[in-house]
Design an enzyme around this catalytic site. Structure first.
Site, PDB file in Angstrom:
ATOM      1  N   CYS A 174       0.788  -1.231   0.000  1.00 18.90           N
ATOM      2  CA  CYS A 174       0.000   0.000   0.000  1.00 18.90           C
ATOM      3  C   CYS A 174       0.825   1.289   0.000  1.00 18.90           C
ATOM      4  CB  CYS A 174      -0.991   0.007   1.152  1.00 18.90           C
ATOM      5  SG  CYS A 174      -0.308  -0.427   2.752  1.00 18.90           S
TER       6      CYS A 174
ATOM      7  N   HIS B 162      -3.613  -2.404  -4.829  1.00 17.46           N
ATOM      8  CA  HIS B 162      -2.522  -3.283  -5.293  1.00 17.46           C
ATOM      9  C   HIS B 162      -3.088  -4.685  -5.272  1.00 17.46           C
ATOM     10  CE1 HIS B 162      -2.021  -4.300  -1.065  1.00 17.46           C
ATOM     11  NE2 HIS B 162      -1.828  -3.028  -0.798  1.00 17.46           N
TER      12      HIS B 162
END
Length: 625
Positions: free
Chosen positions: A83, A252
Site C-alpha cells: 500500500c 494493489h
C-alpha cells in the site's frame, strides 16, 4: 464629427456592458461544467478474484454497474505490491525508486521533487474541492496544499455551491488483516461463499485452510462491493451521478499467500473500472460499455485526472494520461508496457524489478537467494502462510507449490496468457531468447534512466539523499549505472566476467564492493576462486554491511559459519535501516535452508534500534525480545 464620436462612445459602452455579463457567464459555465471525479479504492484486491475480470472470481454487481456506461481496463497495474509504495506512486505520479519512496514502511519520509506537487494540489489550483476519506499512507512529505479535507468525515458536501470536486473513498473490508483468523474461528464461522465454488491456484496446496481463506476473501470482496454501492447511491442522492467520473480500483494485489508483497501478477494486476457520465463522453470517448486491453498503471493516474479536469499537468511526471482531452482510446488500447518494483516490506528485504510487455513478464531478482518465503511477521499471521511453510518442510508439496520456499533465478520470464500464476520460467528456453533479451534491455534502460536509488543501501540514502533524492540520483547517476552493471555480471558465465568481479571486490568504492559480493552470492560455487578476497572483506572491510554480505556468501556456499561476523555487525550498528538489512541476512542464515545457529544478546543491541517497530518484529521472531 462630434456626433459621430458620441455615437461611437455609446456603442463602445453598450458593447462593454453586453460583453461583460457574457464573459462572466462563460467563466461560470466553464467552472460549473468541469466534471467531478470520485475514486473508490479497495484495499488489497487483485483482478483475479472478481468475476468481471476472471471466471474464478466472485460477482461484484455494484462495480459491474459502473461499466454499464463506462470503461473496463483489463490490464491495469499497481507499480508496487504494497500500500504505502503503491499510494506514493499514485499521489506523486513518479516511480518510487526515483524519489526514494520505495520502502514499506518508511523509516524516513522524502520530499516531492523540486517544482512538482502532489497532484491534488493542481486540482485545487484549478478550482476543485479535494477530499480524501481517508487513507493517505504516503512515503512522501505531504505539505498543506494537497487536500481541502482528509479525514473519516471528509465529504464533497462541504464544498462551495457548484464547485467541482475530487473525492477519494477508501474501503478497508478486504485488507490483509481480514484473513488473520484462528483455527477455532475457521471451524466455527462458515463462509457465505461455497468453498468448492472456485479453483485453487496451482502454486497453492489444495487444503481446507486454503479453501476457507479463498472463500472468506471472496466474502470480503462482496462486502467491499456493497460499500462501492453505498458511494454510488450517495452520489445519486445528491443528483451528482451524471456529472461525475467514478473510478473503482484495487490499491494493489490480493491477500492470499504470495500476492501482496510479491512482484507477481496477483500482487500487481488490479481491477479498474471507470463510469463515464454521458455529458462527458467526449472526455472518455465512450458511448457504451468499452473494454480496454491496453496497459495502464498507477503512475498514469495523476496525469489522467489532471487531464480530465483540464488542470495543469506538470513536467516531470512519469505517467501518461489515458482519459480526457486529446486522448484516443484506440491509442490507449495499444499500450503494452508497464514497470514495477519491490524492495523492503516491513522487516523483509528484497530488490526486484519487473517489466510486463504484452503477454510476457520479465522479472529481475537482484538478490535471488532471498527466497520469497523468508519470514515476514505480518504475512505469517495468516494460517495459510503457516500451513504452506509446514507442508513444504514436511516434503508434502509439488515443485510448483514449493517454489515459494526455494531460491529464485536471477531472471524469470513468463507467458502470462498461458501461465497466469507464473509457474514456468522460460528464461533458458531458446525459443524465447529474443524476447528475454529485448525485455532485459528495456528493464535495464528503465532502471538506469530513473536512476534507481535502491542500488544504494537504504540507510545510506537516509543519511545522504533524503533532502533531495532526485538531485542526489542525478549527481550520482554514473555510480548507480556502475552498480547496475556489476549486479548484471551474474547474468554471464563467471569465467567471462571474473576479472570484472575482482575489480569490483577490490574497489575503493564500498558500494562497488557491496554489489560485487552480491554478485558472488548469485554465482555461488562458481565464484569459489575468489574466496580469499571475500574472506578478507568479511573480516576486515571498514563497511559494516560489506562484512555481512561477505559472510553471507561464505554461509550460502558453506565455506564458513557466518554467525559471528553477522552478530558483531549487528551489535556495531546504530542505524535502523542498516540493522534491518543485517537482520534479514541473519534470518536467512538461520532458516531451515541453512540452519546456522545465532546466540544474539539483547543487551548488546543498541537501545535506539529496538525502538524501531520492524526491528522489534525481527527480534521477536528470533526469540530475543
Amino acid at each position: 464629427m462630434i456626433k459621430y464620436i458620441q455615437e461611437l462612445s455609446i456603442i463602445s459602452i453598450l458593447t462593454i456592458i453586453l460583453l461583460a455579463p457574457a464573459s462572466s457567464c462563460s467563466q461560470d459555465k466553464n467552472r460549473i461544467e468541469k466534471p467531478n471525479i470520485v475514486w473508490i479504492t479497495s484495499e488489497d484486491n487483485s483482478k483475479h478474484y472478481l468475476k468481471m475480470f476472471d471466471d474464478n472470481g466472485i460477482s461484484t454487481p455494484n462495480i459491474e454497474s459502473l461499466a454499464e456506461h463506462g470503461i473496463v481496463f483489463h490490464r491495469a497495474f499497481s507499480n508496487a505490491p504494497v500500500c504505502s509504495v503503491a499510494r506514493s506512486a499514485i499521489i506523486s505520479g513518479i516511480y518510487g525508486p526515483k524519489i526514494a519512496a520505495q520502502y514499506h514502511r518508511k523509516i524516513a519520509t522524502v520530499p516531492m521533487p523540486d517544482s512538482i506537487l502532489m497532484f491534488p494540489a493542481y486540482l485545487r489550483e484549478a478550482g476543485y474541492y479535494t477530499t480524501n476519506n481517508s487513507k493517505e499512507d504516503y512515503n512522501i512529505i505531504k505539505g498543506d496544499s494537497v487536500w481541502d479535507e482528509s479525514s473519516r468525515k471528509a465529504s464533497w458536501r462541504n464544498r462551495s455551491e457548484e464547485q467541482p470536486f475530487f473525492h477519494v473513498f477508501n474501503i478497508h473490508n478486504t485488507h490483509e488483516g481480514e484473513l488473520h483468523f484462528t483455527k477455532k474461528e475457521m471451524e466455527s464461522n462458515p463462509t457465505k461463499t461455497d468453498e468448492n465454488s472456485f479453483k485453487i491456484q496451482p502454486n497453492h496446496p489444495d487444503t481446507k485452510t486454503f479453501r476457507y481463506s479463498n472463500a472468506l476473501y471472496r466474502d470480503k470482496i462482496q462486502e467491499m462491493d456493497a460499500k462501492v454501492g453505498e458511494v454510488i447511491n450517495e452520489l445519486k442522492k445528491d443528483d451528482l451521478l451524471e456529472n461525475t467520473f467514478i473510478f473503482y480500483f484495487g490499491d494493489h494485489g490480493g491477500i492470499l499467500p504470495g500476492s501482496k508483497g510479491y512482484l507477481y501478477e496477483t500482487g500487481l494486476h488490479v481491477p479498474l473500472v471507470i463510469h463515464v457520465p454521458k455529458k462527458y463522453e467526449h472526455l472518455g470517448n465512450v458511448k457504451k460499455r468499452s473494454m480496454i486491453k491496453g496497459m495502464v498503471s498507477f503512475i498514469d493516474l495523476a496525469p489522467t485526472v489532471l487531464n480530465l479536469a483540464g488542470a495543469q499537468i506538470p513536467e516531470g511526471l512519469d505517467g501518461k494520461a489515458f482519459l480526457g482531452e486529446n486522448i484516443d482510446l484506440e491509442e490507449v488500447d495499444t499500450r503494452d508496457e508497464t514497470f514495477s518494483y519491490a524492495d523492503r516490506f516491513d522487516e523483509k528485504y528484497d530488490q526486484i524489478r519487473a517489466i510486463r510487455k504484452g503477454k510476457f513478464k520479465y522479472i529481475r531478482n537482484y538478490q535471488p537467494f532471498n527466497y520469497d518465503g523468508i519470514m515476514n511477521n505480518y504475512r505469517y499471521k495468516q494460517l495459510a502462510y503457516q500451513e504452506w511453510q509446514s507442508l513444504y518442510e514436511e516434503g508434502k508439496l509439488n515443485d510448483i507449490q514449493s517454489a515459494f520456499f526455494k531460491d529464485r533465478e536471477p531472471e524469470m520470464l513468463f507467458d502470462i496468457e498461458s501461465d497466469p500464476f507464473e509457474t514456468k520460467n522460460l528464461i533458458d528456453d531458446p525459443k524465447y531468447h529474443d524476447i528475454s533479451n529485448d525485455m532485459r534491455q528495456r528493464l535495464n534502460k528503465w532502471v538506469k534512466q530513473m536512476p534507481d536509488l535502491s542500488f544504494f543501501p537504504e540507510h545510506f540514502l537516509i543519511e545522504n539523499a533524503i533532502d533531495n533524492p532526485v538531485e542526489y540520483g542525478r549527481l550520482h547517476i554514473d555510480q548507480i549505472h556502475k552498480y547496475i552493471d556489476i549486479s548484471n555480471l551474474c547474468l554471464s558465465k563467471f569465467k567471462n566476467v571474473k576479472q570484472q568481479v575482482i575489480t569490483s571486490l577490490t574497489s575503493e568504492d564500498p558500494w562497488e564492493r557491496y554489489w560485487g559480493l552480491i554478485t558472488c552470492s548469485n554465482f555461488r560455487e562458481d565464484a569459489k576462486s575468489l574466496e580469499s578476497i571475500i574472506q578478507a572483506i568479511a573480516h576486515n572491510d571498514p563497511e559494516n554491511l560489506n562484512r555481512v554480505r561477505a559472510a553471507e556468501y561464505l554461509g550460502i556456499t558453506k565455506r564458513e559459519d557466518p554467525s559471528a561476523i553477522m552478530t558483531t555487525a549487528l551489535y556495531n550498528s546504530k542505524k535502523p535501516a542498516e540493522a534491518l538489512l543485517i537482520l534479514n541476512s541473519i534470518v536467512l542464515m538461520q532458516s531451515n535452508k541453512y540452519s546456522y545457529k545465532f546466540e544474539l544478546q539483547l543487551n548488546n543491541i543498541s537501545a535506539n534500534l529496538i525502538k524501531n517497530r520492524d526491528i522489534k518484529s525481527r527480534l521477536e521472531f528470533l526469540n530475543i525480545l
